[in-house]
Design an enzyme around this catalytic site. Structure first.
Site, PDB file in Angstrom:
ATOM      1  N   GLY A  73      27.441  57.470 -12.511  1.00 36.94           N
ATOM      2  CA  GLY A  73      26.550  57.144 -11.388  1.00 36.94           C
ATOM      3  C   GLY A  73      25.309  56.423 -11.894  1.00 36.94           C
ATOM      4  O   GLY A  73      24.233  56.502 -11.304  1.00 36.94           O
ATOM      5  N   ASN A  82      35.801  56.023 -11.925  1.00 36.81           N
ATOM      6  CA  ASN A  82      35.623  56.857 -10.738  1.00 36.81           C
ATOM      7  C   ASN A  82      35.412  58.290 -11.233  1.00 36.81           C
ATOM      8  O   ASN A  82      36.216  58.793 -12.034  1.00 36.81           O
ATOM      9  CB  ASN A  82      36.882  56.760  -9.873  1.00 36.81           C
ATOM     10  CG  ASN A  82      36.724  57.458  -8.541  1.00 36.81           C
ATOM     11  OD1 ASN A  82      35.934  58.393  -8.392  1.00 36.81           O
ATOM     12  ND2 ASN A  82      37.472  56.999  -7.556  1.00 36.81           N
ATOM     13  N   TYR A  97      26.236  67.246   2.932  1.00 35.61           N
ATOM     14  CA  TYR A  97      25.558  66.989   1.655  1.00 35.61           C
ATOM     15  C   TYR A  97      24.896  68.265   1.134  1.00 35.61           C
ATOM     16  O   TYR A  97      25.083  68.654  -0.024  1.00 35.61           O
ATOM     17  CB  TYR A  97      24.526  65.887   1.874  1.00 35.61           C
ATOM     18  CG  TYR A  97      23.657  65.563   0.686  1.00 35.61           C
ATOM     19  CD1 TYR A  97      24.170  64.916  -0.426  1.00 35.61           C
ATOM     20  CD2 TYR A  97      22.291  65.882   0.699  1.00 35.61           C
ATOM     21  CE1 TYR A  97      23.357  64.580  -1.501  1.00 35.61           C
ATOM     22  CE2 TYR A  97      21.472  65.548  -0.372  1.00 35.61           C
ATOM     23  CZ  TYR A  97      22.002  64.907  -1.468  1.00 35.61           C
ATOM     24  OH  TYR A  97      21.199  64.586  -2.536  1.00 35.61           O
TER      25      TYR A  97
HETATM   26  N1  LIG Z   1      17.410  59.743  -4.392  1.00 39.42           N
HETATM   27  C1  LIG Z   1      16.971  60.894  -3.931  1.00 39.42           C
HETATM   28  O1  LIG Z   1      15.953  60.940  -3.213  1.00 39.42           O
HETATM   29  C2  LIG Z   1      17.666  62.185  -4.304  1.00 39.42           C
HETATM   30  C3  LIG Z   1      17.113  63.400  -3.867  1.00 39.42           C
HETATM   31  C4  LIG Z   1      17.763  64.589  -4.175  1.00 39.42           C
HETATM   32  C5  LIG Z   1      18.914  64.581  -4.960  1.00 39.42           C
HETATM   33  N2  LIG Z   1      19.435  63.367  -5.376  1.00 39.42           N
HETATM   34  C6  LIG Z   1      20.670  63.413  -6.174  1.00 39.42           C
HETATM   35  O2  LIG Z   1      20.539  62.624  -7.362  1.00 39.42           O
HETATM   36  C7  LIG Z   1      21.796  62.025  -7.662  1.00 39.42           C
HETATM   37  C8  LIG Z   1      21.626  60.520  -7.758  1.00 39.42           C
HETATM   38  O3  LIG Z   1      21.109  60.062  -6.517  1.00 39.42           O
HETATM   39  P1  LIG Z   1      20.764  58.521  -6.245  1.00 39.42           P
HETATM   40  O4  LIG Z   1      19.693  58.499  -5.229  1.00 39.42           O
HETATM   41  O5  LIG Z   1      20.585  57.802  -7.514  1.00 39.42           O
HETATM   42  O6  LIG Z   1      22.117  58.087  -5.512  1.00 39.42           O
HETATM   43  P2  LIG Z   1      22.685  56.596  -5.314  1.00 39.42           P
HETATM   44  O7  LIG Z   1      23.554  56.641  -4.097  1.00 39.42           O
HETATM   45  O8  LIG Z   1      21.591  55.603  -5.390  1.00 39.42           O
HETATM   46  O9  LIG Z   1      23.591  56.421  -6.615  1.00 39.42           O
HETATM   47  C9  LIG Z   1      24.829  57.059  -6.776  1.00 39.42           C
HETATM   48  C10 LIG Z   1      25.652  56.226  -7.743  1.00 39.42           C
HETATM   49  O10 LIG Z   1      26.920  56.846  -7.872  1.00 39.42           O
HETATM   50  C11 LIG Z   1      27.902  55.828  -7.851  1.00 39.42           C
HETATM   51  N3  LIG Z   1      29.161  56.365  -7.356  1.00 39.42           N
HETATM   52  C12 LIG Z   1      29.521  56.608  -6.076  1.00 39.42           C
HETATM   53  N4  LIG Z   1      30.776  57.052  -6.018  1.00 39.42           N
HETATM   54  C13 LIG Z   1      31.228  57.106  -7.293  1.00 39.42           C
HETATM   55  C14 LIG Z   1      32.451  57.481  -7.883  1.00 39.42           C
HETATM   56  N5  LIG Z   1      33.489  57.890  -7.137  1.00 39.42           N
HETATM   57  N6  LIG Z   1      32.563  57.424  -9.228  1.00 39.42           N
HETATM   58  C15 LIG Z   1      31.543  56.987  -9.993  1.00 39.42           C
HETATM   59  N7  LIG Z   1      30.354  56.605  -9.487  1.00 39.42           N
HETATM   60  C16 LIG Z   1      30.203  56.661  -8.153  1.00 39.42           C
HETATM   61  C17 LIG Z   1      27.374  54.761  -6.903  1.00 39.42           C
HETATM   62  O11 LIG Z   1      28.000  53.508  -7.153  1.00 39.42           O
HETATM   63  C18 LIG Z   1      25.887  54.782  -7.254  1.00 39.42           C
HETATM   64  O12 LIG Z   1      25.589  53.847  -8.270  1.00 39.42           O
HETATM   65  C19 LIG Z   1      22.779  62.481  -6.594  1.00 39.42           C
HETATM   66  O13 LIG Z   1      23.448  63.637  -7.012  1.00 39.42           O
HETATM   67  C20 LIG Z   1      21.859  62.836  -5.445  1.00 39.42           C
HETATM   68  O14 LIG Z   1      22.451  63.783  -4.587  1.00 39.42           O
HETATM   69  C21 LIG Z   1      18.845  62.189  -5.052  1.00 39.42           C
END
Ligand SMILES: NC(=O)c1ccc[n+]([C@@H]2O[C@H](COP(=O)([O-])OP(=O)(O)OC[C@H]3O[C@@H](n4cnc5c(N)ncnc54)[C@H](O)[C@@H]3O)[C@@H](O)[C@H]2O)c1
Length: 312
Positions: A10, A54, A144
């Protein structure tokens, strides 16, 4: 930490991209393996190895672990809150099976440490909203949030059952300017700065007084790395740590922007994300993280606003 090879799944996301670059600067590009279902461009691709994978492909990830002799895994791949409500079954599959795949691989392959983020979404409408404690009622009612709460239980179970050194933070809404946010309920707090600079105005999808806990990206990255670098005997929470920096509502961000752009206009068209936000805490008690491994945030709202407006 010398001798470590870190796999970030990710790595192209809002948090993953900045985390990858931070760790590459710290440990050297070739020791940080970026992986994502989509290929990145720019510095993420040029500064170190990238693998298109993936997170649901357990055998494929096993191959990457063997190829690079990976010692740590960060699993950042997830479907976020707002998108998850539209595609609940896909969100559940990605968030749960993706986590369990990496936990299982970490156990099988003797991975030294694993990181997986939870969220304030793991709380729910019955959770105390002010200074939400580390241990409290958690009845999340978004897919979620349910996946994050269940994920926390899986992490603790792998630690208790197998001694796996898995660590986690309950991130608040994360604000940044380098990569677009990925479909979360707190995305307004990023968009507002981009629209302020581009158009001098923003229409917000959350109500003016919707207080939510938030954090500026540099604090979130530092918290993640500090947690992962803390010695294992300092980690008393193996589900996920409460983590906080500031709490604000959209009106307060508007006021903060007006200190630098007095003509900035803010209005509201509330949508379904308001209902999600209403189930989350307004502020978080993170004393356990501060006590256990010395967490200390650096950015408040005005410091963040200045930095965002300087960079977007
Ligand atoms: N951004 C926030 O405000 C926030 C807040 C709380 C928790 N989080 C958690 O932090 C983590 C990262 O969040 P983010 O904001 O960077 O999310 P994001 O959606 O920006 O990034 C997620 C990444 O995962 C990749 N991805 C999706 N499906 C995939 C798969 N099947 N295999 C491999 N890669 C895959 C996507 O291409 C993307 O680059 C997540 O677990 C999210 O729940 C984020």
């Amino acid at each position: 930490m010398p001798g470590e090879t870190i796999l970030i799944i990710g790595a192209c996301g809002q948090i993953g991209a900045e985390l990858t670059m931070f760790l590459r600067h710290q440990y050297g590009g070739s020791n940080i393996i970026a992986a994502d279902i989509k290929a990145p461009g720019g510095e993420l691709l040029e500064s170190g190895p990238f693998e298109e994978i993936n997170v649901l492909d357990q055998a494929g990830i096993a191959g990457i672990i063997d190829k690079y002799k990976v010692t740590q895994i960060y699993n950042m791949a997830a479907m976020l809150s707002a998108t998850g409500e539209r595609f609940p079954h896909k969100a559940w599959e990605l968030n749960m099976e993706g986590l369990i795949n990496t936990l299982e691989l970490a156990r099988e392959k003797n991975i030294r440490k694993m990181y997986w983020p939870s969220s304030i979404a793991a709380f729910g409408p019955t959770t105390p909203k002010v200074d939400t404690p580390q241990i409290t009622i958690m009845e999340p009612n978004t897919i979620y949030g349910i996946s994050k709460q269940a994920g926390e239980r899986w992490c603790e179970w792998y630690h208790q059952k197998f001694g796996l050194d898995v660590r986690s933070l309950r991130y608040p809404g994360i604000i940044s300017y380098k990569t677009q946010p990925g479909g979360g309920t707190t995305d307004y707090a990023v968009d507002i700065y981009f629209k302020a600079k581009a158009q001098g105005a923003y229409t917000c999808f959350l109500a003016h007084d919707m207080m939510l806990p938030m954090m500026y990206m540099p604090d979130a990255i530092r918290a993640t790395v500090e947690l992962m670098e803390a010695s294992a005997d300092k980690i008393s929470v193996r589900s996920s740590y409460n983590l906080a920096a500031m709490s604000f509502n959209p009106a307060m961000v508007g006021e903060s922007i007006r200190k630098y752009m007095p003509d900035f206009k803010l209005d509201y068209e509330i949508d379904f994300r308001q209902k999600i936000a209403e189930t989350w805490p307004g502020s978080i008690d993170d004393h356990q993280a501060r006590q256990d491994w010395g967490w200390k945030h650096a950015y408040d709202l005005d410091a963040m606003t200045k930095d965002m407006l300087d960079h977007v």
